[in-house]
Scaffold this active site. Structure first.
Site, PDB file in Angstrom:
ATOM      1  N   LYS A  54       0.848  -1.201   0.000  1.00 31.27           N
ATOM      2  CA  LYS A  54       0.000   0.000   0.000  1.00 31.27           C
ATOM      3  C   LYS A  54       0.887   1.257   0.000  1.00 31.27           C
ATOM      4  CE  LYS A  54      -3.761  -2.461   2.254  1.00 31.27           C
ATOM      5  NZ  LYS A  54      -4.498  -2.831   3.454  1.00 31.27           N
ATOM      6  N   GLN A  98      -4.551  -1.342   9.582  1.00 31.28           N
ATOM      7  CA  GLN A  98      -4.521  -2.705   9.052  1.00 31.28           C
ATOM      8  C   GLN A  98      -5.090  -3.681  10.075  1.00 31.28           C
ATOM      9  OE1 GLN A  98      -3.688  -3.402   5.908  1.00 31.28           O
ATOM     10  NE2 GLN A  98      -3.996  -5.596   6.128  1.00 31.28           N
ATOM     11  N   ASP A 121     -11.217   2.678   3.923  1.00 32.81           N
ATOM     12  CA  ASP A 121     -11.528   1.237   3.894  1.00 32.81           C
ATOM     13  C   ASP A 121     -13.034   1.009   3.731  1.00 32.81           C
ATOM     14  OD1 ASP A 121      -9.531  -0.737   4.064  1.00 32.81           O
ATOM     15  OD2 ASP A 121      -9.071  -0.197   6.142  1.00 32.81           O
TER      16      ASP A 121
HETATM   17  N1  GUN Z   1      -6.999  -6.841   6.505  1.00 32.88           N
HETATM   18  C1  GUN Z   1      -7.392  -7.658   5.487  1.00 32.88           C
HETATM   19  N2  GUN Z   1      -8.019  -6.941   4.522  1.00 32.88           N
HETATM   20  C2  GUN Z   1      -8.023  -5.654   4.949  1.00 32.88           C
HETATM   21  C3  GUN Z   1      -8.512  -4.453   4.376  1.00 32.88           C
HETATM   22  O1  GUN Z   1      -9.104  -4.416   3.296  1.00 32.88           O
HETATM   23  N3  GUN Z   1      -8.313  -3.323   5.118  1.00 32.88           N
HETATM   24  C4  GUN Z   1      -7.696  -3.333   6.336  1.00 32.88           C
HETATM   25  N4  GUN Z   1      -7.582  -2.179   6.994  1.00 32.88           N
HETATM   26  N5  GUN Z   1      -7.230  -4.442   6.886  1.00 32.88           N
HETATM   27  C5  GUN Z   1      -7.392  -5.586   6.193  1.00 32.88           C
END
Ligand code: GUN
Length: 303
Positions: A54, A98, A121
Site C-alpha cells: 500500500k 490494518q 476502507d
Molecule cells: N486486513 C485484510 N483486509 C483488509 C482491508 O481491506 N483493510 C484493512 N484495513 N485491513 C485488512
C-alpha cells in the site's frame, strides 16, 4: 474449454495510471495532493506485506504518505489517540488501520473512531450504511468488493440479471459485495445469493451461479464440479499454505492458494481470477482511488 484468465495486475495498472493523471491535475489546480496514513500494529507477516505494498503504491502515485508502525503491545487508548491526531490532520484524507489487531484492542472501537470522511476502507458503520442505501449515498466502497465489481465489469461479464452466488458472509467481503451487486444501477442489478458455513448443500447453490464469488478463506473449497460451465469465477481467497525462496530476490516468500481449485476450475469456467495476481493487486488500486475520492469530496469535486 479453457477459461479466460483475468489479470488483476493488468487492470490495476490502467486504474493507477488514471489516478496518477488525476492527482497531477488536482495538484496543478488546487495545490493539494491525497494524503494517506497507514497504521500497522505488530509484526504479522501478511499484514506487513499488505501494508508495504500500500505504501509503495501511494508513493508511486505521488501521494503524501505517513507510516505509523506501532508495537504489538500498544493499548487501545493510545491507538485511539493516534487516530484522533490524523482525524485532525488537514493533509491526511485517508486513515487505514490494518486488520487484524491484537487481542487487547477492540476492533469495532477503532473502526468507529476513524472519521467517516477519512474511512477509505469503508468499514465505519456510517459508510456501511451508505453502501446499503446505494447510489450517490456511497462515498467509499470497501476496497475488496470494489475490486471484485471492477474486475467483473472490465472482464466484459454481464452483471445485470445474472445469478450471483457469494460464498462467505464477512463484513469485509461477502456482505458488502452482495449489497453492491444487488443495487439498481450499472455494474449491478444482479440476483444475489449469499451462502456460508451453515448453508445446506453449498454445491447446489454454486452450480446455479453465472458469477461465483468465493471469499471463504478455505483453500480449494470450491470443486470444479460446483462450477456451471462458462461461469465467471472470482477467487478472493488468500491462503498461506507454505513458504518458498523467491527466484528474483532470494528471500523467503509465502506460497498462496485461493479458495478455488484453479487448475481444474479453469477447464470449466468461462473466466477466472488467479491467486495470486487476481483480486489482490486490484484491492490496493481501490484503496488509492478511495483516498483520491476523499480529497475530491473535500474540494467539492464529487457529489
Ligand atoms: N486486513 C485484510 N483486509 C483488509 C482491508 O481491506 N483493510 C484493512 N484495513 N485491513 C485488512
Amino acid at each position: 474449454m479453457t477459461a479466460k484468465i483475468i489479470s488483476g495486475s493488468q487492470i490495476r495498472e490502467d486504474i493507477l495510471e488514471d489516478i496518477s493523471q488525476k492527482v497531477q491535475e488536482i495538484q496543478k489546480a488546487y495545490g493539494e495532493i491525497p494524503g494517506l496514513v497507514t497504521i500497522l500494529v505488530g509484526e504479522n507477516p501478511a499484514s506487513q506485506s499488505y501494508v508495504s505494498l500500500k505504501i509503495k503504491t501511494a508513493n508511486r502515485l505521488g501521494f503524501h504518505e505517513i507510516q505509523e508502525n506501532q508495537p504489538d503491545g500498544i493499548q487501545e487508548d493510545e491507538l485511539l489517540a493516534l487516530i484522533e491526531k490524523y482525524n485532525n490532520d488537514e493533509k491526511i484524507h485517508g486513515i487505514l488501520v490494518q486488520l487484524p489487531l491484537p487481542k487487547q484492542i477492540n476492533e469495532a472501537n477503532i473502526i468507529n473512531a476513524i472519521h467517516p470522511d477519512k474511512d477509505v476502507d469503508g468499514f465505519h458503520p456510517v459508510n456501511a450504511g451508505r453502501l446499503l442505501i446505494g447510489g450517490t449515498a456511497v462515498k467509499f466502497p470497501p476496497c475488496t468488493p470494489a475490486a471484485i465489481q471492477e474486475i467483473i465489469i472490465r472482464a466484459g461479464v454481464e452483471i445485470e440479471g445474472a445469478e450471483v452466488v457469494v460464498v462467505g458472509r464477512s463484513n469485509i467481503v461477502g456482505k458488502p459485495i452482495a449489497n453492491m451487486l444487488l443495487q439498481k444501477g450499472n455494474g449491478a442489478n444482479a440476483t444475489v445469493t449469499v451462502i456460508h458455513t451453515r448453508t445446506k448443500n453449498m454445491e447446489r447453490h454454486c452450480k446455479r451461479a453465472d458469477i461465483l464469488i468465493v471469499a471463504a478463506g478455505v483453500p480449494n473449497l470450491v470443486k470444479p464440479a460446483w462450477i456451471k460451465p462458462g461461469a465467471c469465477v472470482i477467487d478472493v481467497g488468500v491462503n498461506r499454505v507454505g513458504e518458498k525462496i523467491s527466484e528474483k530476490t532470494g528471500n523467503k516468500i509465502a506460497i498462496l492458494k485461493g479458495d478455488v481449485d484453479f487448475e481444474k476450475a479453469k477447464e470449466v469456467a468461462g473466466a477466472i481470477t488467479p491467486v495470486p495476481g487476481g483480486v489482490g493487486p486490484m484491492t490496493i488500486a481501490m484503496l488509492m482511488r478511495n483516498t483520491l475520492r476523499s480529497l475530491q469530496y473535500k474540494l467539492g469535486l464529487m457529489e
